[in-house]
Design a protein around this motif. Structure first.
Motif, PDB file in Angstrom:
ATOM      1  N   LEU A  28       0.786  -0.959   0.181  1.00 40.74           N
ATOM      2  CA  LEU A  28      -0.123  -0.090  -0.152  1.00 40.74           C
ATOM      3  C   LEU A  28       0.899   1.488  -0.089  1.00 40.74           C
ATOM      4  O   LEU A  28       0.163   2.553   0.052  1.00 40.74           O
ATOM      5  CB  LEU A  28      -0.868  -0.085   1.305  1.00 40.74           C
ATOM      6  N   ILE A  29       2.081   1.167   0.138  1.00 35.96           N
ATOM      7  CA  ILE A  29       2.945   2.399   0.165  1.00 35.96           C
ATOM      8  C   ILE A  29       2.695   3.431  -1.057  1.00 35.96           C
ATOM      9  O   ILE A  29       2.963   4.592  -0.868  1.00 35.96           O
ATOM     10  CB  ILE A  29       4.404   2.003   0.482  1.00 35.96           C
ATOM     11  N   GLY A  30       2.523   2.915  -2.130  1.00 39.83           N
ATOM     12  CA  GLY A  30       2.251   3.878  -3.355  1.00 39.83           C
ATOM     13  C   GLY A  30       0.685   4.166  -3.346  1.00 39.83           C
ATOM     14  O   GLY A  30       0.457   4.729  -4.351  1.00 39.83           O
ATOM     15  N   GLU A  31      -0.113   3.889  -2.434  1.00 36.52           N
ATOM     16  CA  GLU A  31      -1.641   4.395  -2.625  1.00 36.52           C
ATOM     17  C   GLU A  31      -1.554   5.934  -2.537  1.00 36.52           C
ATOM     18  O   GLU A  31      -0.904   6.803  -1.910  1.00 36.52           O
ATOM     19  CB  GLU A  31      -2.269   3.990  -0.986  1.00 36.52           C
ATOM     20  N   ARG A  32      -2.759   6.167  -3.462  1.00 38.81           N
ATOM     21  CA  ARG A  32      -3.123   7.502  -3.401  1.00 38.81           C
ATOM     22  C   ARG A  32      -4.225   7.902  -2.601  1.00 38.81           C
ATOM     23  O   ARG A  32      -4.422   9.197  -2.230  1.00 38.81           O
ATOM     24  CB  ARG A  32      -3.564   8.051  -5.010  1.00 38.81           C
ATOM     25  N   THR A  59       1.904   9.237   5.548  1.00 39.29           N
ATOM     26  CA  THR A  59       2.201   7.929   6.255  1.00 39.29           C
ATOM     27  C   THR A  59       3.311   8.257   7.184  1.00 39.29           C
ATOM     28  O   THR A  59       3.220   8.088   8.275  1.00 39.29           O
ATOM     29  CB  THR A  59       2.571   6.779   5.423  1.00 39.29           C
ATOM     30  N   LEU A  60       4.328   9.102   6.757  1.00 34.85           N
ATOM     31  CA  LEU A  60       5.756   9.430   7.469  1.00 34.85           C
ATOM     32  C   LEU A  60       5.447  10.068   8.447  1.00 34.85           C
ATOM     33  O   LEU A  60       5.969   9.853   9.786  1.00 34.85           O
ATOM     34  CB  LEU A  60       6.862  10.024   6.328  1.00 34.85           C
ATOM     35  N   ARG A  61       4.552  11.265   8.507  1.00 33.89           N
ATOM     36  CA  ARG A  61       4.387  12.029   9.563  1.00 33.89           C
ATOM     37  C   ARG A  61       3.569  11.241  10.767  1.00 33.89           C
ATOM     38  O   ARG A  61       3.943  11.456  12.058  1.00 33.89           O
ATOM     39  CB  ARG A  61       3.619  13.120   9.100  1.00 33.89           C
ATOM     40  N   GLU A  62       2.774  10.430  10.462  1.00 33.26           N
ATOM     41  CA  GLU A  62       2.246   9.687  11.470  1.00 33.26           C
ATOM     42  C   GLU A  62       3.089   8.666  12.124  1.00 33.26           C
ATOM     43  O   GLU A  62       3.286   8.507  13.155  1.00 33.26           O
ATOM     44  CB  GLU A  62       0.774   8.876  10.847  1.00 33.26           C
ATOM     45  N   ALA A  63       3.891   7.969  11.256  1.00 36.41           N
ATOM     46  CA  ALA A  63       4.947   6.908  11.715  1.00 36.41           C
ATOM     47  C   ALA A  63       5.951   7.476  12.454  1.00 36.41           C
ATOM     48  O   ALA A  63       6.325   6.569  13.433  1.00 36.41           O
ATOM     49  CB  ALA A  63       5.518   6.298  10.352  1.00 36.41           C
ATOM     50  N   VAL A  64       6.330   8.459  12.375  1.00 40.42           N
ATOM     51  CA  VAL A  64       7.406   9.176  13.435  1.00 40.42           C
ATOM     52  C   VAL A  64       7.003   9.760  14.381  1.00 40.42           C
ATOM     53  O   VAL A  64       7.859  10.268  15.217  1.00 40.42           O
ATOM     54  CB  VAL A  64       8.266  10.157  12.371  1.00 40.42           C
ATOM     55  N   ARG A  65       5.820   9.969  14.823  1.00 41.30           N
ATOM     56  CA  ARG A  65       5.242  10.937  15.770  1.00 41.30           C
ATOM     57  C   ARG A  65       5.454  10.363  17.094  1.00 41.30           C
ATOM     58  O   ARG A  65       5.799  11.308  18.072  1.00 41.30           O
ATOM     59  CB  ARG A  65       3.614  10.737  15.566  1.00 41.30           C
ATOM     60  N   ARG A  66       5.847   9.275  17.542  1.00 44.99           N
ATOM     61  CA  ARG A  66       6.146   8.637  18.535  1.00 44.99           C
ATOM     62  C   ARG A  66       7.603   8.070  18.721  1.00 44.99           C
ATOM     63  O   ARG A  66       7.910   7.427  19.759  1.00 44.99           O
ATOM     64  CB  ARG A  66       5.201   7.602  19.166  1.00 44.99           C
ATOM     65  N   ALA A  82      15.361  13.197   5.835  1.00 45.77           N
ATOM     66  CA  ALA A  82      15.723  12.501   4.570  1.00 45.77           C
ATOM     67  C   ALA A  82      14.735  12.434   3.442  1.00 45.77           C
ATOM     68  O   ALA A  82      14.942  12.829   2.377  1.00 45.77           O
ATOM     69  CB  ALA A  82      15.911  11.021   4.907  1.00 45.77           C
ATOM     70  N   GLN A  83      13.504  12.698   4.013  1.00 47.60           N
ATOM     71  CA  GLN A  83      12.349  12.656   2.893  1.00 47.60           C
ATOM     72  C   GLN A  83      12.327  13.987   2.228  1.00 47.60           C
ATOM     73  O   GLN A  83      12.278  14.281   1.039  1.00 47.60           O
ATOM     74  CB  GLN A  83      10.808  12.575   3.326  1.00 47.60           C
ATOM     75  N   ARG A  84      12.703  15.183   3.034  1.00 45.35           N
ATOM     76  CA  ARG A  84      12.909  16.598   2.394  1.00 45.35           C
ATOM     77  C   ARG A  84      14.008  16.723   1.391  1.00 45.35           C
ATOM     78  O   ARG A  84      13.574  17.426   0.360  1.00 45.35           O
ATOM     79  CB  ARG A  84      12.905  17.549   3.545  1.00 45.35           C
ATOM     80  N   ARG A  85      15.009  15.946   1.591  1.00 46.36           N
ATOM     81  CA  ARG A  85      15.895  16.022   0.436  1.00 46.36           C
ATOM     82  C   ARG A  85      15.689  15.138  -0.558  1.00 46.36           C
ATOM     83  O   ARG A  85      16.399  15.303  -1.509  1.00 46.36           O
ATOM     84  CB  ARG A  85      17.260  15.341   1.291  1.00 46.36           C
ATOM     85  N   VAL A 133       9.819   6.380  -1.245  1.00 47.81           N
ATOM     86  CA  VAL A 133       8.578   6.391  -1.759  1.00 47.81           C
ATOM     87  C   VAL A 133       7.461   6.455  -0.614  1.00 47.81           C
ATOM     88  O   VAL A 133       6.467   6.436  -1.033  1.00 47.81           O
ATOM     89  CB  VAL A 133       8.587   4.866  -2.374  1.00 47.81           C
ATOM     90  N   ILE A 134       7.583   6.486   0.741  1.00 43.95           N
ATOM     91  CA  ILE A 134       6.768   6.701   1.378  1.00 43.95           C
ATOM     92  C   ILE A 134       6.077   7.888   1.324  1.00 43.95           C
ATOM     93  O   ILE A 134       6.556   8.976   0.979  1.00 43.95           O
ATOM     94  CB  ILE A 134       7.206   6.246   3.097  1.00 43.95           C
TER      95      ILE A 134
END
Length: 243
Positions: free
Chosen positions: A179-183, A221-228, A240-243, A216-217
Protein backbone atom coordinates in the motif's frame (compact mmCIF):
# COMPACT_ATOMS: atom_id res chain seq x y z
CA UNK A 1 -39.42 -10.22 20.62
CA UNK A 2 -36.68 -9.32 23.10
CA UNK A 3 -34.36 -8.20 20.31
CA UNK A 4 -37.06 -6.17 18.58
CA UNK A 5 -37.94 -4.53 21.87
CA UNK A 6 -34.34 -3.59 22.60
CA UNK A 7 -33.84 -2.19 19.10
CA UNK A 8 -36.96 -0.05 19.50
CA UNK A 9 -35.83 1.10 22.93
CA UNK A 10 -32.40 2.07 21.60
CA UNK A 11 -33.97 4.19 18.86
CA UNK A 12 -36.37 5.84 21.30
CA UNK A 13 -33.54 6.75 23.67
CA UNK A 14 -31.38 8.07 20.85
CA UNK A 15 -34.17 10.24 19.49
CA UNK A 16 -34.87 11.58 22.97
CA UNK A 17 -31.28 12.83 23.14
CA UNK A 18 -31.17 14.26 19.64
CA UNK A 19 -29.88 17.76 18.97
CA UNK A 20 -30.90 19.17 15.57
CA UNK A 21 -28.00 21.62 15.50
CA UNK A 22 -25.48 18.90 16.24
CA UNK A 23 -27.17 16.68 13.67
CA UNK A 24 -26.77 19.27 10.94
CA UNK A 25 -23.16 20.04 11.85
CA UNK A 26 -22.21 16.37 11.99
CA UNK A 27 -23.95 15.65 8.71
CA UNK A 28 -21.99 18.47 7.09
CA UNK A 29 -18.67 17.40 8.65
CA UNK A 30 -19.08 13.79 7.51
CA UNK A 31 -20.49 14.82 4.11
CA UNK A 32 -23.21 12.32 4.88
CA UNK A 33 -26.38 11.41 3.01
CA UNK A 34 -27.73 9.58 6.05
CA UNK A 35 -30.31 10.79 8.53
CA UNK A 36 -28.60 12.25 11.60
CA UNK A 37 -30.30 12.59 14.97
CA UNK A 38 -27.51 14.55 16.65
CA UNK A 39 -26.33 12.30 19.52
CA UNK A 40 -22.67 12.34 20.69
CA UNK A 41 -20.72 9.08 20.38
CA UNK A 42 -20.35 8.56 24.18
CA UNK A 43 -24.14 8.79 24.54
CA UNK A 44 -24.68 6.37 21.64
CA UNK A 45 -22.22 3.98 23.27
CA UNK A 46 -23.99 4.19 26.63
CA UNK A 47 -27.36 3.38 25.08
CA UNK A 48 -25.91 0.48 23.08
CA UNK A 49 -24.14 -0.97 26.11
CA UNK A 50 -27.35 -0.87 28.12
CA UNK A 51 -29.07 -2.83 25.35
CA UNK A 52 -26.59 -5.70 25.22
CA UNK A 53 -26.93 -6.26 28.96
CA UNK A 54 -30.38 -7.66 28.25
CA UNK A 55 -29.11 -9.87 25.40
CA UNK A 56 -26.47 -12.28 26.72
CA UNK A 57 -26.22 -14.68 23.78
CA UNK A 58 -24.26 -14.39 20.56
CA UNK A 59 -27.35 -14.89 18.39
CA UNK A 60 -29.21 -12.11 20.19
CA UNK A 61 -26.27 -9.74 19.91
CA UNK A 62 -25.95 -10.38 16.19
CA UNK A 63 -29.68 -9.94 15.70
CA UNK A 64 -29.65 -6.61 17.54
CA UNK A 65 -26.69 -5.37 15.51
CA UNK A 66 -28.43 -6.38 12.29
CA UNK A 67 -31.68 -4.72 13.36
CA UNK A 68 -29.98 -1.44 14.23
CA UNK A 69 -27.84 -1.45 11.09
CA UNK A 70 -30.94 -1.82 8.97
CA UNK A 71 -32.88 1.07 10.49
CA UNK A 72 -33.99 3.63 7.92
CA UNK A 73 -35.90 6.87 7.95
CA UNK A 74 -37.34 8.36 4.79
CA UNK A 75 -35.54 5.60 2.90
CA UNK A 76 -32.11 6.47 4.28
CA UNK A 77 -29.97 4.80 6.95
CA UNK A 78 -29.88 6.46 10.37
CA UNK A 79 -26.34 7.38 11.41
CA UNK A 80 -26.74 6.87 15.15
CA UNK A 81 -28.46 3.52 14.66
CA UNK A 82 -25.50 2.30 12.63
CA UNK A 83 -23.08 3.61 15.24
CA UNK A 84 -25.08 1.79 17.92
CA UNK A 85 -24.93 -1.43 15.86
CA UNK A 86 -21.15 -1.20 15.80
CA UNK A 87 -20.98 -0.51 19.53
CA UNK A 88 -23.11 -3.60 20.18
CA UNK A 89 -20.62 -5.77 18.28
CA UNK A 90 -17.64 -4.11 19.97
CA UNK A 91 -19.09 -4.58 23.44
CA UNK A 92 -19.74 -8.27 22.82
CA UNK A 93 -16.75 -8.99 20.56
CA UNK A 94 -15.69 -11.81 22.89
CA UNK A 95 -18.84 -13.75 21.92
CA UNK A 96 -18.08 -13.63 18.21
CA UNK A 97 -16.52 -16.50 16.31
CA UNK A 98 -14.75 -17.01 12.97
CA UNK A 99 -18.02 -17.25 11.08
CA UNK A 100 -18.96 -13.75 12.18
CA UNK A 101 -16.20 -12.20 10.10
CA UNK A 102 -18.67 -12.26 7.21
CA UNK A 103 -21.02 -9.91 9.07
CA UNK A 104 -18.19 -7.49 9.81
CA UNK A 105 -17.19 -7.57 6.14
CA UNK A 106 -20.77 -6.87 5.10
CA UNK A 107 -20.96 -3.88 7.43
CA UNK A 108 -17.74 -2.47 5.97
CA UNK A 109 -18.87 -3.02 2.38
CA UNK A 110 -22.12 -1.29 3.27
CA UNK A 111 -20.21 1.72 4.60
CA UNK A 112 -18.79 4.72 2.88
CA UNK A 113 -17.07 6.54 5.71
CA UNK A 114 -14.28 6.07 8.21
CA UNK A 115 -16.76 6.81 10.99
CA UNK A 116 -18.29 3.32 10.56
CA UNK A 117 -15.34 1.42 9.13
CA UNK A 118 -12.72 2.15 11.78
CA UNK A 119 -14.53 0.67 14.79
CA UNK A 120 -15.42 -2.48 12.87
CA UNK A 121 -11.89 -2.80 11.49
CA UNK A 122 -9.94 -2.65 14.73
CA UNK A 123 -12.37 -3.65 17.46
CA UNK A 124 -14.33 -6.35 15.68
CA UNK A 125 -12.22 -7.70 12.79
CA UNK A 126 -8.91 -7.06 14.55
CA UNK A 127 -9.98 -8.77 17.76
CA UNK A 128 -11.30 -11.75 15.83
CA UNK A 129 -7.98 -12.10 14.02
CA UNK A 130 -6.05 -11.94 17.30
CA UNK A 131 -8.20 -14.74 18.73
CA UNK A 132 -8.34 -16.75 15.50
CA UNK A 133 -5.07 -16.12 13.62
CA UNK A 134 -6.16 -18.17 10.62
CA UNK A 135 -8.59 -15.37 9.79
CA UNK A 136 -5.56 -13.32 8.79
CA UNK A 137 -5.90 -14.86 5.33
CA UNK A 138 -9.02 -12.72 4.87
CA UNK A 139 -6.92 -9.61 5.50
CA UNK A 140 -4.46 -10.85 2.87
CA UNK A 141 -7.28 -10.75 0.33
CA UNK A 142 -8.79 -7.49 1.54
CA UNK A 143 -5.53 -5.55 1.31
CA UNK A 144 -5.83 -5.62 -2.48
CA UNK A 145 -9.62 -5.28 -2.61
CA UNK A 146 -10.94 -2.74 -5.14
CA UNK A 147 -13.08 -1.14 -2.44
CA UNK A 148 -10.93 1.36 -0.61
CA UNK A 149 -12.65 0.83 2.76
CA UNK A 150 -11.82 -2.88 2.65
CA UNK A 151 -8.16 -2.04 2.16
CA UNK A 152 -8.33 0.35 5.10
CA UNK A 153 -9.98 -2.39 7.17
CA UNK A 154 -7.17 -4.83 6.36
CA UNK A 155 -4.60 -2.36 7.64
CA UNK A 156 -6.45 -1.10 10.71
CA UNK A 157 -7.28 -4.65 11.79
CA UNK A 158 -3.55 -5.05 12.52
CA UNK A 159 -3.84 -2.45 15.30
CA UNK A 160 -5.54 -4.94 17.61
CA UNK A 161 -2.50 -7.22 17.69
CA UNK A 162 -0.13 -4.30 18.15
CA UNK A 163 -2.10 -2.99 21.11
CA UNK A 164 -2.07 -6.33 22.96
CA UNK A 165 1.63 -6.89 22.36
CA UNK A 166 1.21 -9.44 19.57
CA UNK A 167 2.07 -7.45 16.44
CA UNK A 168 1.87 -9.31 13.16
CA UNK A 169 5.13 -7.93 11.81
CA UNK A 170 4.96 -10.08 8.70
CA UNK A 171 1.65 -8.59 7.63
CA UNK A 172 2.59 -5.07 8.67
CA UNK A 173 5.65 -5.42 6.44
CA UNK A 174 3.74 -6.95 3.50
CA UNK A 175 0.72 -4.70 3.73
CA UNK A 176 2.94 -1.68 4.04
CA UNK A 177 4.79 -2.57 0.86
CA UNK A 178 1.53 -3.34 -0.93
CA UNK A 179 0.00 0.00 0.00
CA UNK A 180 2.95 2.34 0.16
CA UNK A 181 2.17 3.71 -3.29
CA UNK A 182 -1.52 4.31 -2.50
CA UNK A 183 -3.01 7.62 -3.58
CA UNK A 184 -5.97 7.38 -1.19
CA UNK A 185 -5.49 9.62 1.85
CA UNK A 186 -7.41 7.25 4.13
CA UNK A 187 -5.09 4.36 3.27
CA UNK A 188 -1.96 6.42 3.75
CA UNK A 189 -3.24 7.61 7.11
CA UNK A 190 -4.18 4.12 8.25
CA UNK A 191 -0.73 2.75 7.46
CA UNK A 192 0.82 5.61 9.39
CA UNK A 193 -1.38 4.89 12.39
CA UNK A 194 -0.30 1.25 12.53
CA UNK A 195 3.37 2.24 12.32
CA UNK A 196 2.87 4.92 14.96
CA UNK A 197 1.24 2.49 17.37
CA UNK A 198 3.95 -0.10 16.76
CA UNK A 199 6.66 2.49 17.35
CA UNK A 200 5.54 2.86 20.98
CA UNK A 201 6.78 -0.68 21.65
CA UNK A 202 9.26 -1.33 18.85
CA UNK A 203 10.69 1.96 17.63
CA UNK A 204 13.71 0.24 16.10
CA UNK A 205 11.59 -1.88 13.77
CA UNK A 206 9.57 1.10 12.61
CA UNK A 207 12.65 3.26 12.10
CA UNK A 208 14.35 0.62 9.96
CA UNK A 209 11.20 -0.09 7.96
CA UNK A 210 10.55 3.57 7.20
CA UNK A 211 14.17 4.39 6.47
CA UNK A 212 14.39 1.65 3.83
CA UNK A 213 11.37 3.19 2.07
CA UNK A 214 12.03 6.87 2.60
CA UNK A 215 12.11 7.57 -1.13
CA UNK A 216 8.60 6.21 -1.71
CA UNK A 217 6.68 6.65 1.55
CA UNK A 218 4.04 9.39 1.48
CA UNK A 219 4.29 12.44 3.68
CA UNK A 220 0.99 11.55 5.36
CA UNK A 221 2.22 8.09 6.32
CA UNK A 222 5.63 9.34 7.40
CA UNK A 223 4.32 12.09 9.65
CA UNK A 224 2.16 9.60 11.53
CA UNK A 225 4.86 6.92 11.64
CA UNK A 226 7.47 9.15 13.27
CA UNK A 227 5.16 10.87 15.74
CA UNK A 228 6.18 8.61 18.66
CA UNK A 229 9.72 7.80 17.58
CA UNK A 230 12.70 9.20 19.52
CA UNK A 231 13.19 12.81 18.44
CA UNK A 232 16.55 12.24 16.78
CA UNK A 233 15.24 9.37 14.64
CA UNK A 234 12.06 11.25 13.72
CA UNK A 235 13.92 14.35 12.63
CA UNK A 236 16.45 12.33 10.64
CA UNK A 237 13.70 10.55 8.73
CA UNK A 238 11.76 13.72 8.06
CA UNK A 239 14.90 15.46 6.86
CA UNK A 240 15.76 12.54 4.60
CA UNK A 241 12.40 12.76 2.91
CA UNK A 242 12.73 16.52 2.45
CA UNK A 243 16.02 15.93 0.63
Amino acid sequence: MVVEGEAARVLTELRAQGDPVRAENEKRYLKSDFVHIGVPVPAVRKVAVSAVKALPTRDEVLALAEALWGVTQEGRPVHEARMAAIEVLVKRAALLGPGDLALAERFVRDSASWVYVDGVAEKVVGRLVVRYPDLGTALDAWVSDPYMWMRRTAVLALLAGVRVGEPDLGRIDRFGDALIGEREFFIRKALGWVLRELSKKDPGWVTEWVEARIAVISGVTLREAVRRLPGEDAERLLAAQRR
